[in-house]
Design an enzyme around this catalytic site. Structure first.
Site, PDB file in Angstrom:
ATOM      1  N   SER A   8      44.338  48.890  30.396  1.00 45.20           N
ATOM      2  CA  SER A   8      44.715  48.993  31.702  1.00 45.20           C
ATOM      3  C   SER A   8      46.010  49.435  32.222  1.00 45.20           C
ATOM      4  O   SER A   8      46.464  49.632  33.185  1.00 45.20           O
ATOM      5  CB  SER A   8      44.211  47.615  32.544  1.00 45.20           C
ATOM      6  OG  SER A   8      45.051  46.436  32.055  1.00 45.20           O
ATOM      7  N   VAL A  11      49.571  44.024  29.614  1.00 40.71           N
ATOM      8  CA  VAL A  11      49.968  43.325  28.298  1.00 40.71           C
ATOM      9  C   VAL A  11      48.702  42.826  27.414  1.00 40.71           C
ATOM     10  O   VAL A  11      48.678  43.216  26.264  1.00 40.71           O
ATOM     11  CB  VAL A  11      50.915  42.101  28.526  1.00 40.71           C
ATOM     12  CG1 VAL A  11      50.378  41.120  29.270  1.00 40.71           C
ATOM     13  CG2 VAL A  11      51.416  41.755  27.262  1.00 40.71           C
ATOM     14  N   CYS A 101      32.992  44.476  39.192  1.00 36.46           N
ATOM     15  CA  CYS A 101      33.597  45.617  38.467  1.00 36.46           C
ATOM     16  C   CYS A 101      33.133  45.431  36.983  1.00 36.46           C
ATOM     17  O   CYS A 101      32.566  46.444  36.318  1.00 36.46           O
ATOM     18  CB  CYS A 101      34.760  45.595  38.538  1.00 36.46           C
ATOM     19  SG  CYS A 101      35.904  46.828  37.682  1.00 36.46           S
ATOM     20  N   CYS A 194      42.341  44.846  42.986  1.00 40.48           N
ATOM     21  CA  CYS A 194      43.059  45.900  42.647  1.00 40.48           C
ATOM     22  C   CYS A 194      43.209  46.903  43.545  1.00 40.48           C
ATOM     23  O   CYS A 194      44.175  48.058  43.643  1.00 40.48           O
ATOM     24  CB  CYS A 194      42.570  46.458  41.373  1.00 40.48           C
ATOM     25  SG  CYS A 194      40.800  47.113  41.377  1.00 40.48           S
TER      26      CYS A 194
END
Length: 352
Positions: A8, A11, A101, A194
């Site tokens: 994505s 981290v 999602c 998002c």
């Protein structure tokens, strides 16, 4: 094993890919382009899927020395996630787009394409654990546990997934990223929806649904207490932002109890009228028969309550030992046995 690492730009996914490399797998990184008009940069923890995120993912792949690709899934994401999100709010439901999602994009569209291309599994940075037999469990880091948003996945989806971070805390993941020289080691987590980068969900929905004014009504007296611009701006259990013109006679706060898009009516009342003891959900991922004693969770970072669950045809009926408040149609209910995920579904009906 050939594995596809979904990266994505954060981290977690970078370290998950790194651990897959360390495990000796043949790893390829992929970034999902989910927006038709991505913004250039992130704003703190707001949003994701920006051009900055894509660049961060590529840089992490370069550090790891793995091939890297970008897959354009913007059209499918809009159809399967964004449109469904808008339709749900327009119908008075409260959806969880992260659950959707995972069901329709990461572990459907991405997984299907990966398997078709000859990959054996998809690696993600979710904080959850998977046993060798495919049993999903909570992360060892309770604050970052993401088993809830994975709890409606089917066994065949989980069987082709890998979650390398489930045995680590977020602090350990960040330290490892720094030690590996990954520039995203201190990158903020994304906390909001998002595809709504500004964080103004009500305003975003108003642009897509339009203004549909109606009354805000007291559940006990039937009195109209105020007006609203659209039921989409409310969720069951909401207290803030009601803009009521009449205080309750007893001085107690009022909460949203019911949303009726058909009549454009929002009903409010005291907190105790939010109590729910019975849920009926679809049977998205529930392979069990008979009555199962378990614990139910109805929010991504909520607590659990003792419950009994039973499949009845295509329905999953959940009876709670103690009531929960502010539970709405559209939310996911995920059922646990300790840290083990038993399955779950999407709530259609709630009852006291």
């Amino acid at each position: 094993m050939r594995v596809l690492a979904a990266m994505s730009g954060g981290v977690d996914s970078a370290v998950a890919a790194a651990r897959a490399v360390d495990a000796g797998h043949d790893v390829t990184g992929v970034h999902l382009a989910l927006s038709r008009s991505p913004e250039s940069d992130r704003t703190g923890a707001r949003g994701c899927c920006t051009l900055e995120d894509a660049r961060d993912a590529r840089r992490a792949a370069d550090v790891l020395g793995i091939p890297f690709y970008v897959w354009d899934l913007a059209e499918r994401f809009e159809t399967e996630v964004i449109d469904q999100f808008v339709e749900s709010y327009a119908a008075g439901r409260t959806p969880n787009p992260c659950v959707r999602c995972n069901e329709r994009i990461k572990f459907a569209a991405v997984l299907d394409r990966a398997l078709a291309l000859g990959f054996d599994a998809v690696v993600t940075g979710h904080h959850a654990r998977l046993d060798p037999d495919g049993t999903l469990r909570r992360s060892v880091d309770p604050a970052k546990d993401q088993s809830y948003v994975l709890g409606t996945l089917r066994p065949e989806q989980l069987g082709a997934a890998r979650f390398p971070l489930g045995d680590s805390t977020k602090a350990q993941v960040r330290r490892e990223a720094a030690a590996r020289g990954l520039a995203v080691a201190d990158k903020p987590d994304s906390h909001d929806i998002c595809f709504i980068s500004g964080g103004d969900t009500g305003g975003w929905l108003r642009e897509r649904i339009g203004s549909r004014p109606g009354p805000i009504v007291d559940s006990r007296t039937g009195q109209t207490l105020g007006e609203h611009d659209g039921t989409f701006a409310f969720t069951v259990g909401q207290r803030r932002g009601l803009r009521l013109g009449h205080p309750a006679p007893d001085g107690r706060p009022r909460y949203v109890l019911d949303i009726s898009p058909v009549t454009s009516t929002v009903t409010v009342g005291p907190a105790e009228e939010l109590d729910i003891r019975r849920l009926v959900a679809d049977r998205a991922a529930w392979p069990h028969e008979g009555v199962v004693t378990c614990q139910a969770q109805v929010r991504a970072h909520g607590g659990v309550v003792a419950a009994e669950a039973e499949a009845r045809g295509d329905d999953l009926v959940v009876t709670l030992d103690t009531p929960v408040r502010g539970t709405a149609a559209g939310q996911a209910v995920v059922l646990y046995d300790g840290d083990r995920v038993l399955g779950g579904g999407h709530i259609r009906v709630t009852a006291a």
